[in-house]
Design a protein around this motif. Sequence first.
Motif, PDB file in Angstrom:
ATOM      1  N   GLU A 239       0.893  -0.943  -0.030  1.00 50.93           N
ATOM      2  CA  GLU A 239      -0.172   0.115  -0.060  1.00 50.93           C
ATOM      3  C   GLU A 239       1.000   1.262  -0.034  1.00 50.93           C
ATOM      4  O   GLU A 239       1.956   1.401   0.658  1.00 50.93           O
ATOM      5  N   GLY A 240       0.621   2.130  -0.856  1.00 50.30           N
ATOM      6  CA  GLY A 240       1.170   3.618  -1.011  1.00 50.30           C
ATOM      7  C   GLY A 240       2.104   3.502  -2.119  1.00 50.30           C
ATOM      8  O   GLY A 240       2.725   4.595  -2.395  1.00 50.30           O
ATOM      9  N   GLU A 241       2.403   2.241  -2.443  1.00 51.58           N
ATOM     10  CA  GLU A 241       3.500   2.195  -3.552  1.00 51.58           C
ATOM     11  C   GLU A 241       2.680   2.681  -4.919  1.00 51.58           C
ATOM     12  O   GLU A 241       1.502   2.426  -5.154  1.00 51.58           O
ATOM     13  N   ASN A 242       3.441   2.644  -6.150  1.00 48.48           N
ATOM     14  CA  ASN A 242       2.849   2.847  -7.494  1.00 48.48           C
ATOM     15  C   ASN A 242       2.506   1.694  -8.103  1.00 48.48           C
ATOM     16  O   ASN A 242       3.748   0.818  -7.995  1.00 48.48           O
ATOM     17  N   ALA A 243       1.749   1.599  -8.943  1.00 52.56           N
ATOM     18  CA  ALA A 243       1.532   0.343  -9.897  1.00 52.56           C
ATOM     19  C   ALA A 243       1.496   0.747 -11.287  1.00 52.56           C
ATOM     20  O   ALA A 243       0.776   1.635 -11.820  1.00 52.56           O
TER      21      ALA A 243
ATOM     22  N   ALA B 251      -5.401  -0.850  -0.670  1.00 49.66           N
ATOM     23  CA  ALA B 251      -5.662  -2.225  -0.731  1.00 49.66           C
ATOM     24  C   ALA B 251      -7.023  -2.589  -1.573  1.00 49.66           C
ATOM     25  O   ALA B 251      -7.163  -3.479  -2.365  1.00 49.66           O
ATOM     26  N   ALA B 252      -7.921  -1.336  -1.585  1.00 50.49           N
ATOM     27  CA  ALA B 252      -9.037  -1.504  -2.375  1.00 50.49           C
ATOM     28  C   ALA B 252      -8.737  -1.290  -3.921  1.00 50.49           C
ATOM     29  O   ALA B 252      -9.733  -1.702  -4.614  1.00 50.49           O
ATOM     30  N   ASP B 253      -7.444  -1.068  -4.295  1.00 51.87           N
ATOM     31  CA  ASP B 253      -7.287  -1.066  -5.498  1.00 51.87           C
ATOM     32  C   ASP B 253      -6.944  -2.749  -6.142  1.00 51.87           C
ATOM     33  O   ASP B 253      -6.751  -2.727  -7.412  1.00 51.87           O
ATOM     34  N   THR B 254      -6.850  -3.566  -5.296  1.00 53.76           N
ATOM     35  CA  THR B 254      -6.556  -4.849  -5.498  1.00 53.76           C
ATOM     36  C   THR B 254      -7.731  -5.398  -6.475  1.00 53.76           C
ATOM     37  O   THR B 254      -8.956  -5.251  -6.235  1.00 53.76           O
ATOM     38  N   ALA B 255      -7.449  -5.748  -7.719  1.00 61.25           N
ATOM     39  CA  ALA B 255      -8.214  -6.191  -8.876  1.00 61.25           C
ATOM     40  C   ALA B 255      -7.512  -6.735 -10.166  1.00 61.25           C
ATOM     41  O   ALA B 255      -6.479  -6.826  -9.928  1.00 61.25           O
ATOM     42  N   SER B 256      -8.144  -6.874 -11.073  1.00 57.76           N
ATOM     43  CA  SER B 256      -7.742  -7.452 -12.235  1.00 57.76           C
ATOM     44  C   SER B 256      -8.001  -6.194 -13.224  1.00 57.76           C
ATOM     45  O   SER B 256      -8.956  -5.511 -13.139  1.00 57.76           O
ATOM     46  N   TYR B 257      -6.817  -5.842 -13.966  1.00 61.26           N
ATOM     47  CA  TYR B 257      -7.120  -4.684 -14.841  1.00 61.26           C
ATOM     48  C   TYR B 257      -6.740  -4.937 -16.285  1.00 61.26           C
ATOM     49  O   TYR B 257      -5.902  -5.836 -16.563  1.00 61.26           O
TER      50      TYR B 257
ATOM     51  N   THR C 198      -2.348  -6.930  -6.976  1.00 59.17           N
ATOM     52  CA  THR C 198      -2.358  -7.172  -5.268  1.00 59.17           C
ATOM     53  C   THR C 198      -1.738  -6.044  -4.553  1.00 59.17           C
ATOM     54  O   THR C 198      -0.618  -6.075  -4.622  1.00 59.17           O
ATOM     55  N   VAL C 199      -2.644  -5.268  -3.803  1.00 59.44           N
ATOM     56  CA  VAL C 199      -2.004  -4.072  -2.997  1.00 59.44           C
ATOM     57  C   VAL C 199      -2.029  -4.630  -1.463  1.00 59.44           C
ATOM     58  O   VAL C 199      -3.139  -4.868  -1.040  1.00 59.44           O
ATOM     59  N   LYS C 200      -0.979  -4.963  -0.825  1.00 56.92           N
ATOM     60  CA  LYS C 200      -1.042  -5.335   0.525  1.00 56.92           C
ATOM     61  C   LYS C 200      -0.816  -4.464   1.525  1.00 56.92           C
ATOM     62  O   LYS C 200      -0.200  -3.435   1.370  1.00 56.92           O
ATOM     63  N   PRO C 201      -1.920  -4.426   2.398  1.00 60.89           N
ATOM     64  CA  PRO C 201      -1.834  -3.449   3.558  1.00 60.89           C
ATOM     65  C   PRO C 201      -0.641  -3.357   4.419  1.00 60.89           C
ATOM     66  O   PRO C 201      -0.086  -4.150   4.332  1.00 60.89           O
TER      67      PRO C 201
END
Lengths: 113, 110
Positions: B15-19, B81-87, B107-110
Motif C-alpha cells: 500500500e502506498g506504492e505505485n503500480a 488495498a481497495a485497488d486490488t483487482a484485475s485490470y 494485489t495491494v498489500k496493506p
Amino acid sequence: GAGVSQTPSNKVTEKGKYVELRCDPISGHTALYWYRQSLGQGPEFLIYFQGTGAADDSGLPNDRFFAVRPEGSVSTLKIQRTERGDSAVYLCASGTSGADTQYFGPGTRLTVL
Amino acid sequence: SQQGEEDPQALSIQEGENATMNCSYKTSINNLQWYRQNSGRGLVHLILIRSNEREKHSGRLRVTLDTSKKSSSLLITASRAADTASYFCAPRYNNTDMRFGAGTRLTVKP
C-alpha cells in the motif's frame, strides 16, 4: 439511471439442459456484447450486436450457442445441450454506437452439473 | 478485431506504492480503454484515451499512449488495498467488437 442488468444472477443446471440468459442494456444503447469468463481468465468475446443484428458472432464456440436481440434492446443468450465446460460467468455490456465506453452488467454465473 | 495484451500477468505491491501496468496491441485504434474487475464480476470502465492524446489523468490514475509503439500504460499512484483487482485494456477501432487479454492481476498489500 439504471445500469446494465442481467438475469438470473446465478443459474445451476444439469448437463444436457437448455438455458437462457438475459441482458437488459442501458436504454438507448445500440451496441451490446456478450462475453464469458472462466476463473482466472480474461473475458472471452462471444458476440456483438449493433441494433438488432449480430455484427460479429465469431466468438460463439459452437452451434449450441445462439443469441438474439429482436427489438434492439434486450438480448437473450441461449445455450442448448449444456456441457460442464460451459460453466462460467457470462457477462453482458452495452454502449453507444462507435468505439466508446462499454458498460458491463454484473454477470450471470452458470454452473452445469 | 482488436485485442490488448496486458503485462505483467500479476503484480504485488505494498500500500502506498505505485503500480504500473502495460498494454500492447497490433493495429490502428481510435481509442484505448482501461477497465477494472473485482471478484470476477462485471468490468468497470476506468479511463479512455483517444489516439490523438498522449497522456490522460483521472484522480490517482495516469494513462499514457504511444501509437508509434502500439502500447499504453496505466499508472496507479499511492495504491490502496481497495485497488486490488484485475485490470484489462481494450484497444478500439470504429464499430468493432471489443476483446480482452488475460489482464494484470494487481494485489495491494496493506
